[in-house]
Design an enzyme around this catalytic site. Structure first.
Site, PDB file in Angstrom:
ATOM      1  NE  ARG A 168      -3.676  -2.447   0.223  1.00 28.05           N
ATOM      2  CZ  ARG A 168      -3.375  -3.643  -0.308  1.00 28.05           C
ATOM      3  NH1 ARG A 168      -2.265  -3.791  -1.010  1.00 28.05           N
ATOM      4  NH2 ARG A 168      -4.188  -4.670  -0.168  1.00 28.05           N
ATOM      5  CB  SER A 217      -9.551  -1.246   3.665  1.00 32.49           C
ATOM      6  OG  SER A 217     -10.155  -2.473   3.298  1.00 32.49           O
ATOM      7  CD  GLU A 287      -5.813   0.229   2.262  1.00 33.80           C
ATOM      8  OE1 GLU A 287      -6.602   0.086   1.300  1.00 33.80           O
ATOM      9  OE2 GLU A 287      -5.473  -0.719   3.006  1.00 33.80           O
TER      10      GLU A 287
END
Length: 295
Positions: A168, A217, A287
């Protein structure tokens, strides 16, 4: 310019959380070349009158604070939308194409390995920027090269080795933005690939609050664990601040129940981090990208 320029445009309607203050300027380019021309023109503005440039696609994985964004926001959704099979067998896809469309297009071409993109609720540009992943796949595993646009309106081709790519996270090539990607995939069976995409979408609908405003998310999964498990173990499912609520369906999702402000959501994110650290001893990393000015 062929695109559309709006001043003091509220950004809430452009984000999947349905929150966010105004942008000084919002530009929706007509196509790739129009965007290049616009950025080149911005670079010719004397001083810093034009302000910084911020990019957004579908507005997922993004929290824009209630005070909005100073400078210019480029919205690529439905604009940088070209996608094609190239003569060398790779897939050319521009930054504004939704990831789910990329997954289906690749399958239709008899190419496999991009099915996981069906589970990413954003555009290709966003997926490239954060190395988005789902169902065990990650974006940069299938990238051959990318077209980058710099602040002077110049285009450069970059390779994966030009970046520092991890879970990520994508670093490198500062002051450049993703215009398009060239994807390398393997030959396979279209029917099998389409069936896999269908199965992944069904799994997503069963396990995620896809019918409620969220960003996807919120937190990265800690190594060897899952953010959702940690949040659930801390007893935070259903916990709310204002109109923001930890999803009962998937604890790593925060939903807007209808009245949330960006401040509500950010406060809930901070609260979850504090409580998970106190209860589980794990520091959750976000995130989601949080930008803009707080009121």
């Amino acid at each position: 310019m062929k695109g559309r320029l709006l001043n003091h445009e509220k950004l809430a309607k452009y984000t999947s959380w349905r929150v966010g203050g105004p942008a000084d300027r919002l530009y929706m380019p007509f196509d790739r070349q129009d965007l290049i021309n616009f950025i080149a023109e911005l670079s010719n503005v004397e001083g810093t009158a034009s302000g910084p440039v911020f990019w957004m696609g579908l507005g997922s994985n993004l929290l824009i604070r209630d005070g909005g964004i100073r400078g210019t926001v480029i919205n690529t959704k439905g604009r940088l939308k070209e996608m094609r099979l190239t003569p060398d067998g790779s897939i050319y896809v521009e930054a504004g194409v939704p990831c789910a469309h990329v997954a289906r297009f690749c399958a239709e071409q008899g190419l496999v390995g991009a099915e996981f993109l069906a589970g990413i609720p954003g555009t290709m540009g966003g997926a490239l920027k954060m190395n988005a992943g789902a169902f065990g796949g990650e974006t940069w595993n299938i990238v051959k090269s990318v077209d980058m646009l710099n602040s002077k309106g110049q285009v450069h081709i970059r390779l994966p080795e030009d970046f520092e790519i991890s879970y990520r996270s994508v670093k490198g090539c500062d002051d450049e933005w993703f215009l398009a990607a060239h994807l390398t995939l393997q030959q396979g069976d279209t029917a099998e690939s389409m069936q896999r995409i269908k199965g992944l979408l069904e799994k997503r609908a069963q396990t995620q609050p896809t019918n409620q405003p969220s960003c996807g998310s919120v937190f990265k999964n800690p190594q060897g664990d899952y953010a959702a498990r940690l949040i659930e173990q801390t007893g935070l499912k259903g916990y709310a601040i204002g109109g923001a609520c930890v999803s009962e369906k998937h604890a790593n999702f925060i939903i807007n129940t209808g009245t949330a402000t960006a401040a509500d959501i950010e406060a809930l994110i901070n609260y979850v981090q504090i409580k998970v650290m106190e209860s589980q001893g794990v520091e959750l990393q976000t995130e989601v990208c949080m930008v803009g000015v707080a009121l």
